[in-house]
Design an enzyme around this catalytic site. Structure first.
Site, PDB file in Angstrom:
ATOM      1  N   ASP A  30      -2.652   1.057   7.295  1.00  0.00           N
ATOM      2  CA  ASP A  30      -1.790   0.846   6.125  1.00  0.00           C
ATOM      3  C   ASP A  30      -1.377  -0.615   5.984  1.00  0.00           C
ATOM      4  O   ASP A  30      -1.322  -1.148   4.874  1.00  0.00           O
ATOM      5  CB  ASP A  30      -0.556   1.756   6.191  1.00  0.00           C
ATOM      6  CG  ASP A  30      -0.943   3.229   6.138  1.00  0.00           C
ATOM      7  OD1 ASP A  30      -1.409   3.674   5.076  1.00  0.00           O
ATOM      8  OD2 ASP A  30      -0.803   3.919   7.162  1.00  0.00           O
TER       9      ASP A  30
ATOM     10  N   ASP B 223       0.879  -1.171   0.000  1.00  0.00           N
ATOM     11  CA  ASP B 223       0.000   0.000   0.000  1.00  0.00           C
ATOM     12  C   ASP B 223       0.916   1.221   0.000  1.00  0.00           C
ATOM     13  O   ASP B 223       1.390   1.647   1.050  1.00  0.00           O
ATOM     14  CB  ASP B 223      -0.903  -0.014   1.233  1.00  0.00           C
ATOM     15  CG  ASP B 223      -1.837   1.181   1.277  1.00  0.00           C
ATOM     16  OD1 ASP B 223      -2.262   1.652   0.205  1.00  0.00           O
ATOM     17  OD2 ASP B 223      -2.140   1.657   2.392  1.00  0.00           O
TER      18      ASP B 223
ATOM     19  N   GLU C 130      -1.628  -1.418  -4.900  1.00  0.00           N
ATOM     20  CA  GLU C 130      -2.865  -0.686  -5.177  1.00  0.00           C
ATOM     21  C   GLU C 130      -2.633   0.304  -6.311  1.00  0.00           C
ATOM     22  O   GLU C 130      -1.596   0.969  -6.368  1.00  0.00           O
ATOM     23  CB  GLU C 130      -3.333   0.058  -3.921  1.00  0.00           C
ATOM     24  CG  GLU C 130      -4.678   0.718  -4.098  1.00  0.00           C
ATOM     25  CD  GLU C 130      -5.217   1.334  -2.816  1.00  0.00           C
ATOM     26  OE1 GLU C 130      -6.362   1.790  -2.842  1.00  0.00           O
ATOM     27  OE2 GLU C 130      -4.497   1.361  -1.795  1.00  0.00           O
TER      28      GLU C 130
END
Length: 171
Positions: free
Chosen positions: A138, A7, A66
């Protein structure tokens, strides 16, 4: 199969590592690379060094990240794009194929709805991996990315298997 989920972020980059064995998902590790440097080049190097260290410790066989999403602030988008680019380049340098997923795809795979809140993602990651407490946002997002990748790769394997069967029937 060991999957590393990333991420990316310009201040905090989350990571999550899962192992898949006999169609079961196991938690391996997760955490955050805290970016403390002031200058952009040093911040980006800190991300690359952190990801390299994670790769060296956990030896993932696959990686997922992502996709970038819409930002109100153009500078925020640029900084996120830089962090994401460094993460992808570091994964590629370490000979890992990188799959990309949108936030909606990740939430859909883990929670069942693409509009899920961060707290819902944390709860489902905790539940799916049998964790005693919710991981930080996160880290939870990175684990969700890894879980999404596993589910997506499993679906793609079924689809490619189906196409092989249908091709045999046509001949």
């Amino acid at each position: 199969m060991v999957i590393l989920g990333i991420d990316p972020g310009s201040r905090i980059t989350g990571f999550g590592v899962i192992k898949v064995q006999d169609n079961k998902i196991y938690y391996v590790a997760s955490g955050c690379i805290q970016i403390t440097e002031i200058t952009t080049p040093k911040r980006l190097k800190q991300i690359a060094d952190g990801i390299t260290q994670i790769i060296n410790i956990y030896a993932p066989t696959e990686a997922a990240i992502e996709q970038i999403f819409m930002f109100q602030n153009p500078m925020g988008a640029i900084k996120l794009g830089q962090a994401r680019g460094v993460a992808m380049c570091t994964l590629a340098i370490n000979n890992l194929e990188v799959s990309e997923y949108s936030a909606k795809q990740i939430k859909q795979a883990v929670v069942g709805t693409g509009g899920a809140a961060k707290s819902q993602v944390q709860h489902m990651v905790q539940s799916l991996l049998g964790l005693s407490k919710k991981p930080p946002e996160d880290a939870a997002d990175a684990l969700a990315i890894a879980i999404c990748h596993y589910h997506s790769s499993k679906s793609l394997a079924k689809i490619s298997g189906a196409s092989r069967v249908s091709q045999k029937r046509i001949k």
